[in-house]
Design an enzyme around this catalytic site. Structure first.
Site, PDB file in Angstrom:
ATOM      1  N   TYR A  48      37.697  41.559  42.832  1.00 41.95           N
ATOM      2  CA  TYR A  48      38.014  41.738  41.410  1.00 41.95           C
ATOM      3  C   TYR A  48      39.522  41.807  41.158  1.00 41.95           C
ATOM      4  CZ  TYR A  48      33.107  43.333  41.052  1.00 41.95           C
ATOM      5  OH  TYR A  48      31.743  43.462  41.116  1.00 41.95           O
ATOM      6  N   HIS A 106      30.140  42.995  50.170  1.00 39.99           N
ATOM      7  CA  HIS A 106      29.835  42.403  48.866  1.00 39.99           C
ATOM      8  C   HIS A 106      28.622  41.466  48.917  1.00 39.99           C
ATOM      9  CE1 HIS A 106      32.072  41.526  44.859  1.00 39.99           C
ATOM     10  NE2 HIS A 106      30.778  41.537  44.677  1.00 39.99           N
TER      11      HIS A 106
END
Length: 276
Positions: A48, A106
């Site tokens: 991010y 992730h």
């Protein structure tokens, strides 16, 4: 707020804050406002590119550090053991915090097939005090079982795609049996399409709540920790208040019935999807 508890006693609040695209000074301000408004679970990721903003927002909020659960995630391109450790170190340094409370892989990237190696790096990072708890994201039961088989350690969290068009009941049941907390990314559906579903609209109107609140209350009722994102303080508070809404069994079933066989938002099947 109702807490969800993992097999080792670790617990999460009923609703957390998603931070994707909350970057820079505006992102830090939004995170800080959310914490002051009552959020204690903050979700970020290396990918991010906002770990710094999330850490700054957490520090600026004035909240007791021990009350916060700051999360980040390891990207697929850094699954190799040494690269994973360096990435985790960078995550901690970027936040400006003493440690990251919850660190996840992730995606499993099963074709590349180094997720067990990455898991070993997370366990080492936990031993070193870089992170406090370790978990995964987008893992299927077969991936989780392999982690346990090869390392003896189950994740405390699996963050997966869950929303009314993709309820994931089998995954929720599996996690509950193993003492793994389920977190939901994109909990109201990207583009917020489920908000306009008739079942959601009817429940919201009957209860005098927003459609988003109805969906978030549905997550909470199913034992899922949703991670809605908002930069607007009023909407942040509205989302958090959904933890106190108690839906009936019929209302829960009506929203769950919106599920579709092709309900994934972007077709990202963890059995084959590779994220780098």
């Amino acid at each position: 707020m109702t807490a969800q508890r993992a097999h080792n006693g670790f617990s999460l609040p009923a609703i957390g804050l998603g931070t994707y695209q909350l970057n820079g000074s505006a992102g830090a301000a939004a995170v800080s406002e959310a914490v002051r408004g009552g959020y204690r679970l903050l979700d970020s990721a290396f990918r991010y590119e906002n770990e710094g903003a999330v850490g700054r927002g957490a520090r600026d909020s004035g909240a007791d550090r021990a009350s916060l659960i700051v999360t980040s995630k390891l990207p697929g391109r850094h699954h190799e053991h040494d690269a994973a450790l360096r990435t985790i170190e960078e995550s901690v340094y970027r936040t400006g915090l003493d440690a990251i409370d919850l660190y996840l892989i992730h995606w499993p990237n099963p074709i590349t097939d180094r997720y067990v190696e990455a898991w070993g790096a997370l366990l080492e990072a936990r031993e070193r005090g870089l992170v406090r708890q370790v978990g995964v994201s987008n893992f299927l039961p077969e991936h989780i079982e392999r982690l346990e088989r090869e390392t003896g350690v189950l994740p405390v969290v699996n963050q997966i795609e869950v929303h009314p068009f993709f309820p994931q009941q089998e995954a929720l049941d599996y996690h509950r049996e193993r003492g793994i907390i389920t977190e939901a990314w994109s909990p109201v559906g990207r583009g917020r399409e489920p908000m306009h579903a008739e079942a959601v609209a009817e429940i919201a109107a009957a209860r005098g709540i927003s459609p988003v609140q109805a969906i978030l209350a549905w997550h909470v009722a199913r034992g899922v920790v949703p991670l809605p994102k908002s930069q607007n303080p009023d909407r942040q508070r509205e989302n958090l208040a959904a933890a106190e809404i108690r839906l009936s069994d019929a209302e829960i079933d009506a929203i769950t019935a919106l599920g579709r066989p092709d309900g994934r938002l972007a077709g990202q099947d963890p059995a084959v999807y590779e994220e780098f």
